[in-house]
Design a protein around this motif. Structure first.
Motif, PDB file in Angstrom:
ATOM      1  N   UNK A 199       0.814  -1.208   0.000  1.00 27.61           N
ATOM      2  CA  UNK A 199       0.000   0.000   0.000  1.00 27.61           C
ATOM      3  C   UNK A 199       0.852   1.264   0.000  1.00 27.61           C
ATOM      4  N   UNK A 200       2.030   1.202   0.625  1.00 27.22           N
ATOM      5  CA  UNK A 200       2.849   2.393   0.727  1.00 27.22           C
ATOM      6  C   UNK A 200       3.795   2.607  -0.435  1.00 27.22           C
ATOM      7  N   UNK A 201       4.208   1.525  -1.120  1.00 23.79           N
ATOM      8  CA  UNK A 201       5.221   1.658  -2.169  1.00 23.79           C
ATOM      9  C   UNK A 201       4.843   0.985  -3.486  1.00 23.79           C
ATOM     10  N   UNK A 202       4.474  -0.288  -3.432  1.00 22.87           N
ATOM     11  CA  UNK A 202       4.290  -1.040  -4.674  1.00 22.87           C
ATOM     12  C   UNK A 202       3.119  -0.528  -5.512  1.00 22.87           C
ATOM     13  N   UNK A 203       2.027  -0.181  -4.863  1.00 21.60           N
ATOM     14  CA  UNK A 203       0.897   0.370  -5.625  1.00 21.60           C
ATOM     15  C   UNK A 203       1.252   1.686  -6.306  1.00 21.60           C
ATOM     16  N   UNK A 204       1.862   2.649  -5.591  1.00 23.91           N
ATOM     17  CA  UNK A 204       2.291   3.880  -6.271  1.00 23.91           C
ATOM     18  C   UNK A 204       3.284   3.604  -7.400  1.00 23.91           C
ATOM     19  N   UNK A 205       4.172   2.636  -7.207  1.00 23.94           N
ATOM     20  CA  UNK A 205       5.122   2.287  -8.258  1.00 23.94           C
ATOM     21  C   UNK A 205       4.396   1.779  -9.493  1.00 23.94           C
ATOM     22  N   UNK A 206       3.397   0.938  -9.297  1.00 24.84           N
ATOM     23  CA  UNK A 206       2.622   0.411 -10.425  1.00 24.84           C
ATOM     24  C   UNK A 206       1.869   1.521 -11.145  1.00 24.84           C
ATOM     25  N   UNK A 207       1.369   2.484 -10.380  1.00 21.48           N
ATOM     26  CA  UNK A 207       0.617   3.587 -10.979  1.00 21.48           C
ATOM     27  C   UNK A 207       1.501   4.481 -11.835  1.00 21.48           C
ATOM     28  N   UNK A 208       2.797   4.510 -11.573  1.00 20.94           N
ATOM     29  CA  UNK A 208       3.720   5.376 -12.307  1.00 20.94           C
ATOM     30  C   UNK A 208       4.221   4.761 -13.604  1.00 20.94           C
ATOM     31  N   UNK A 209       3.950   3.473 -13.805  1.00 21.70           N
ATOM     32  CA  UNK A 209       4.551   2.754 -14.929  1.00 21.70           C
ATOM     33  C   UNK A 209       4.282   3.366 -16.289  1.00 21.70           C
ATOM     34  N   UNK A 210       3.100   3.935 -16.443  1.00 20.11           N
ATOM     35  CA  UNK A 210       2.715   4.449 -17.764  1.00 20.11           C
ATOM     36  C   UNK A 210       2.976   5.945 -17.893  1.00 20.11           C
ATOM     37  N   UNK A 211       3.581   6.536 -16.853  1.00 19.03           N
ATOM     38  CA  UNK A 211       3.908   7.952 -16.882  1.00 19.03           C
ATOM     39  C   UNK A 211       5.394   8.193 -17.098  1.00 19.03           C
ATOM     40  N   UNK A 212       6.202   7.156 -16.956  1.00 18.58           N
ATOM     41  CA  UNK A 212       7.644   7.328 -17.021  1.00 18.58           C
ATOM     42  C   UNK A 212       8.302   6.007 -17.389  1.00 18.58           C
ATOM     43  N   UNK A 213       9.608   6.076 -17.623  1.00 24.53           N
ATOM     44  CA  UNK A 213      10.420   4.893 -17.874  1.00 24.53           C
ATOM     45  C   UNK A 213      10.893   4.406 -16.516  1.00 24.53           C
ATOM     46  N   UNK A 214      10.268   3.356 -16.007  1.00 22.81           N
ATOM     47  CA  UNK A 214      10.491   2.928 -14.629  1.00 22.81           C
ATOM     48  C   UNK A 214      11.442   1.737 -14.549  1.00 22.81           C
ATOM     49  N   UNK A 215      12.423   1.860 -13.677  1.00 22.64           N
ATOM     50  CA  UNK A 215      13.360   0.782 -13.387  1.00 22.64           C
ATOM     51  C   UNK A 215      13.171   0.394 -11.923  1.00 22.64           C
ATOM     52  N   UNK A 216      12.752  -0.839 -11.692  1.00 21.43           N
ATOM     53  CA  UNK A 216      12.512  -1.312 -10.337  1.00 21.43           C
ATOM     54  C   UNK A 216      13.413  -2.517 -10.076  1.00 21.43           C
ATOM     55  N   UNK A 217      14.234  -2.410  -9.046  1.00 20.09           N
ATOM     56  CA  UNK A 217      15.215  -3.453  -8.814  1.00 20.09           C
ATOM     57  C   UNK A 217      15.159  -4.060  -7.427  1.00 20.09           C
ATOM     58  N   UNK A 218      15.792  -5.211  -7.300  1.00 23.55           N
ATOM     59  CA  UNK A 218      15.946  -5.903  -6.031  1.00 23.55           C
ATOM     60  C   UNK A 218      17.391  -5.705  -5.598  1.00 23.55           C
TER      61      UNK A 218
END
Length: 329
Positions: free
Chosen positions: A28-47
């Motif tokens: 709720x605090x991070x992953x959902x906002x990250x998913x919402x940003x996917x179509x607004x920018x070039x997103x790189x999400x790493x482990x």
């Protein structure tokens, strides 16, 4: 001296450390906002598995957590982003060392997280001390113009800016100087057993009573919510938000709202906990179903991250090469 010409692009970068099982708070605090940003920018999400090596760890557990987290990032819907495991993109550690050659001991001595984790400990790993240089490399490799950052990491991003400016001044214009921005506000989820602390994935037993993990079964969720801290208030207005006086009840109300539930007709703590349970189970159910499908096809998950790592290598290689040339390598 070497310079690097960049093409402006809106890029977002977030790395999550595989230090424990992902939680409802992470969702709720991070992953959902990250998913919402996917179509607004070039997103790189790493482990960020390299960052997990700064403290004592179990190699087998680390591999298990990386595999689980990689699968969960896909299960929560991060399928329009470039996904990668940090250690499989060698430019991160390579640039990290170069930035260690730019940072000073005075700067690293001032890092709050190193002071906190090293407090009262006779000896710490050198990597814990130099961790901010690797974090700076994580950021600068992708040439972002903005870096959303919470208060706990602000000092590290400020150091990143300082290192980039010093490098550019001394050796040539290689790095983009990122601006620090406030990230979109996600839900603030607190520990059910200690509503004054964040619901974190790190530390303690895996079945901690106050932490809901993304893979918890409905029965486990029900049991944890049932044991959630509330208070002794039983008046007509007992179910109300007041973070200072009623932190436990406020936390449950915020979880309910973030999971799409309603407070209509809820006048008792029992009814509130039932509503929270139902809302959380409904939120986690599709994620768990997707996780099961993905876990049954590990070759697909491996391929997604292999493709992501290859893209990361191609994007970051010119930045590393320019930094190496600027330093005389």
């Amino acid at each position: 001296m070497s310079t690097l010409t960049t093409t402006p692009v809106t890029r977002r970068l977030s790395l999550l450390k595989p230090t424990g099982h992902l939680t409802l708070g992470n969702l709720l605090g991070a992953l959902r906002p990250m998913a919402a940003q996917q179509h607004e920018a070039d997103c790189f999400y790493g482990i960020a598995d390299l960052h997990s090596l700064t403290v004592a760890h179990d190699p087998a557990r680390l591999r298990e957590l990386v595999t689980e987290q990689a699968t969960l990032l896909l299960a929560v819907g991060l399928d329009a982003s470039t996904l990668f495991v940090q250690s499989r993109v060698p430019t991160h550690s390579q640039l990290g060392y170069l930035l260690e050659c730019v940072a000073t001991t005075g700067e690293l001595n001032r890092m709050i997280q190193f002071k906190e984790k090293g407090h009262g400990v006779g000896s710490t790993r050198v990597s814990l001390y130099t961790y901010p240089a690797l974090m700076a490399a994580d950021i600068l490799l992708y040439r972002p113009t903005q870096v959303p950052v919470g208060d706990d990491q602000r000092q590290h991003v400020e150091l990143t800016r300082d290192l980039a400016m010093r490098f550019n001044t001394t050796y040539g214009q290689v790095f983009t100087i990122p601006e620090i921005t406030v990230p979109p506000a996600g839900a603030r989820v607190m520990d059910l057993a200690d509503p004054t602390s964040k619901m974190g994935k790190t530390g303690g037993r895996a079945d901690r009573a106050g932490v809901i993990h993304l893979r918890d079964s409905p029965d486990v969720v029900r049991r944890k919510v049932a044991r959630a801290v509330t208070d002794s208030d039983t008046g007509a207005l007992s179910v109300r938000a007041d973070r200072s006086l009623k932190p436990g009840v406020t936390n449950l109300l915020e979880i309910l709202a973030a999971c799409g539930g309603s407070t209509d007709g809820i006048t008792t703590y029992g009814a509130l906990k039932k509503a929270v349970t139902d809302a959380v189970v409904a939120t986690l159910s599709p994620i768990q179903a997707s996780y099961a499908e993905l876990a049954a096809d590990p070759a697909h998950v491996t391929e997604v991250y292999a493709v992501g790592a290859e893209r990361c290598r191609s994007v970051t290689a010119p930045v590393l090469a320019a930094a190496q040339a600027a330093l005389g390598l």
